[in-house]
Design a protein around this motif. Sequence first.
Motif, PDB file in Angstrom:
ATOM      1  N   THR A  63     -40.829  13.317  38.388  1.00 61.00           N
ATOM      2  CA  THR A  63     -40.900  14.138  39.448  1.00 61.00           C
ATOM      3  C   THR A  63     -40.116  15.538  38.899  1.00 61.00           C
ATOM      4  N   SER A 100     -42.905  17.248  36.608  1.00 64.61           N
ATOM      5  CA  SER A 100     -44.002  17.893  37.386  1.00 64.61           C
ATOM      6  C   SER A 100     -43.557  19.182  38.040  1.00 64.61           C
ATOM      7  N   ASN A 154     -43.419  21.681  35.484  1.00 63.24           N
ATOM      8  CA  ASN A 154     -44.903  22.203  35.034  1.00 63.24           C
ATOM      9  C   ASN A 154     -45.138  23.205  36.070  1.00 63.24           C
ATOM     10  N   SER A 155     -44.916  22.846  37.613  1.00 65.44           N
ATOM     11  CA  SER A 155     -45.559  23.810  38.681  1.00 65.44           C
ATOM     12  C   SER A 155     -44.666  25.181  38.541  1.00 65.44           C
ATOM     13  N   GLN A 190     -46.363  27.300  35.678  1.00 62.06           N
ATOM     14  CA  GLN A 190     -47.824  27.598  36.231  1.00 62.06           C
ATOM     15  C   GLN A 190     -47.626  28.871  37.277  1.00 62.06           C
ATOM     16  N   LYS A 239     -46.451  31.808  35.165  1.00 60.51           N
ATOM     17  CA  LYS A 239     -47.659  32.410  34.529  1.00 60.51           C
ATOM     18  C   LYS A 239     -48.604  33.145  34.977  1.00 60.51           C
ATOM     19  N   GLN A 240     -49.013  32.760  36.451  1.00 60.66           N
ATOM     20  CA  GLN A 240     -49.557  33.526  37.437  1.00 60.66           C
ATOM     21  C   GLN A 240     -49.213  34.609  37.761  1.00 60.66           C
ATOM     22  N   PHE A 246     -48.806  14.632  28.964  1.00 61.33           N
ATOM     23  CA  PHE A 246     -49.106  14.324  30.111  1.00 61.33           C
ATOM     24  C   PHE A 246     -49.035  15.391  31.338  1.00 61.33           C
ATOM     25  N   PHE A 247     -47.609  15.832  31.159  1.00 55.00           N
ATOM     26  CA  PHE A 247     -47.012  16.947  32.054  1.00 55.00           C
ATOM     27  C   PHE A 247     -47.402  18.420  31.718  1.00 55.00           C
ATOM     28  N   ASN A 248     -47.369  18.407  30.606  1.00 52.46           N
ATOM     29  CA  ASN A 248     -47.961  19.817  29.970  1.00 52.46           C
ATOM     30  C   ASN A 248     -47.860  19.840  28.616  1.00 52.46           C
ATOM     31  N   PRO A 249     -48.822  20.091  27.691  1.00 50.17           N
ATOM     32  CA  PRO A 249     -48.781  19.950  26.443  1.00 50.17           C
ATOM     33  C   PRO A 249     -47.871  20.756  25.722  1.00 50.17           C
TER      34      PRO A 249
END
Lengths: 216, 142
Positions: free
Chosen positions: A91, A94, A97-98, A101, A104-105, A134-137
């Motif tokens: 969790t 994940s 990672n969100s 992201q 980054k945006q 799997f979650f973020n390279p």
Amino acid sequence: MGLREMTSSVKWLLYWIVAIAALVAGLWLGGAFHHTQPAAPLTADVLPEPRPLPVLHLKDEDGRTFTNANLRGQWSFLFLGYTHCPDICPTTLSDLNSMVQLLKQQGGSVPRVFFVSVDPKRDTPPVLKQYLHFFNPDFMGVTGNLAQLHALATSLSTTFFYDPPSRTGNYIVGHPAMVFLINPQGRLAAIDMPPLLPKTMAQDYRTIIARTGDAG
Amino acid sequence: MRRTSLALLALALLAAAPAVRISDARIPATPPGLDMAAAYFTVQNNTPNTLVLTGAQSSRFRKVSIHHTVISDGIARMTRIPRLAIAPGSVIRFEPGGYHVMLMEPKSPPRAGEEIGLTLRFANHPPVHFNARVTDSGQGSQ
């Protein structure tokens, strides 16, 4: 138009001028405050003085030596967990990672994420690499011997421990639920406490790096 | 007459609503090679009795148990829950950082998009079957 009516119109006009001037002044002051005050109160616990980490001698997911130098030059998030963790660890990864992201945006500085396994017996570098990919390279797995891992946990004012194994040999690990923000000098700058919300973490991250003026 | 028909309607609605309602059932996809996953869902007890949840199973996993994550002093710990009482009319959420069904030793790895059958067992109610969707939890999921 009589004199009386005229006085009344002038009075109204004056009222309007005062009202508009007050509105303009209010907007101007509001704007000025908006620029000098931080956008939102922080959810993260920011240390009054960033705290140095102990001398680290760990291994990364590719088997390379990982030292304090690997934490310098850029902002990093550290999360201490283990791969045989069905609930909190996936969790959190994940959510991290969100958060990445989102940042980054929005453009600007994007932190690195290190997953420090406190279960080196099961989490060998190849296991860590496959798990994190799997979650973020870009997420990097790190682990080491127990003495090193305990020293790191202690410096972060936390700990970890193992529950007795089940009949099949599986065991549960108690580990920190929070995420640690390390500054570009390799020092502990802030702690994100659960519940970890990607939006809040991203917002706090931007506020913290803006305050320090060091984008890494 | 009117009262009777209303009562009949209420009875019909009660009969239509499942006694134990499971919703929002999901299993976040797990990294390859990992032999464990977690199932999350919401249980609603529409029966007039306190239900006692005693376990879960799935033909897809060799070991299934109910766990609860507790965070105290910043440390996350999991404990196995042998019995969980659900009061009549109440709702219990199985969610990250709280109750979850721990799924171990899959016969084949869960893949995003598929549905996996799960069963909840109760001490005082027949088993409840439902499907949980495997959700993408890797990069790109928001």
